[in-house]
Structure formats: structure tokens, C-alpha cells
Design an enzyme around this catalytic site. Sequence first.
Site, mmCIF file in Angstrom:
data_model
loop_
_atom_site.group_PDB
_atom_site.id
_atom_site.type_symbol
_atom_site.label_atom_id
_atom_site.label_comp_id
_atom_site.label_asym_id
_atom_site.label_seq_id
_atom_site.Cartn_x
_atom_site.Cartn_y
_atom_site.Cartn_z
ATOM 1 N N ASP A 53 35.784 35.850 40.319
ATOM 2 C CA ASP A 53 35.590 37.305 39.610
ATOM 3 C C ASP A 53 34.714 38.056 40.272
ATOM 4 O OD1 ASP A 53 36.525 38.831 37.782
ATOM 5 O OD2 ASP A 53 34.729 38.556 36.322
ATOM 6 N N ALA A 88 29.472 42.924 35.013
ATOM 7 C CA ALA A 88 30.865 43.379 35.685
ATOM 8 C C ALA A 88 31.071 42.602 37.040
ATOM 9 C CB ALA A 88 30.022 44.872 36.363
#
Length: 173
Positions: A53, A88
Amino acid sequence: PGIQHRAPGPIVALLEDERVTVELINDGIHLHPSVLDLAYGTAGASRVALITDAMGAAGMGDGLYPLGPLQVEVKDGVARLVEGGSIAGSTLTLDVAFRRSVTLNGLSLNQAVESLSAVPARLLGLADTVGSLETGKNADLVVLDSESYQVVAVMRRGAWISGGDRFATVTTG
């Protein structure tokens, strides 16, 4: 809903469903090590894909980075939105995910390699060309040292792109 003692919920259902592949971010931030242990113990390495990610700050130092129109601050390797402070993405690289899986979670080398290469290749429909070292497949590999699992060489499609001078002679038996 989370796991409840009388209502195990979707998490347990997905872990037990052989049609489902579980994607895990083993960066020490997104998941507690026990969650990885639970996933591997229930689903097994053949159904776990280690992913990153990662955002553009992956492998970089602390600082400010753009994420589309958003600003992200990386501090101590953790990427958080400047506005609101939510996680994030990650700064994780796959070599770090591998190293954590073996040294902290106690996965075997085979389990970690399977979750980082064969499982994602299968999910992407690329298992006929990548994901394992077999005749006819792309010769893509990362060589790690045997003590600390640090990257020492990388090969892409049969050509060394880093560190290959240390492995110029290959003997097969």
C-alpha cells in the site's frame, strides 16, 4: 464489525473461505503482529498476499510528500495526512515486509516467499510468467543476504540490474 465471541463476523468468514485471498500490510503500523499470525494460522501462506500500500514516499526519509491533491507528512516512517492525521498509505518496501515476516512473525522463508511472489502472481493472472523460478518464466529475482535479509542483488528478466557482479558465476548441480 470486529470479531465477537458469539458472532465471529466477516473477518472470520473471509479467513475461512478458501476463495478469498487476504492482503496484509506488514509494516508494524497497519496491523498488529498477532493479526498476521491469525491470518497465516487460519488462511495459510497460499492465501495470504503481503502487500505494501506504498505511496511515493516508500523507502524515503521523513518529510512532506504529495498524494494526489493531498499533503502527507512522513514521520518516523509513518505516512499521515497533514490534514486530519489519518494513515495515508505506507512507506513499506517488500524487502522490509519479508524481513518482518520472517524475523518478527516467525514465517518460514518458503511461506514469506510464497506470500510475496507466488500468491500475488496468481491473483493477477500472471503465474505463467512470474511468481516462481521455473523454466520459461521471467528470471525476476531479489537476492537477500542470509543473516539480516538485506537486498544484495536484483535481476529483472534475466539481467542483473544491481549487485550482479557478485553472482556472475552460477553453478548448478
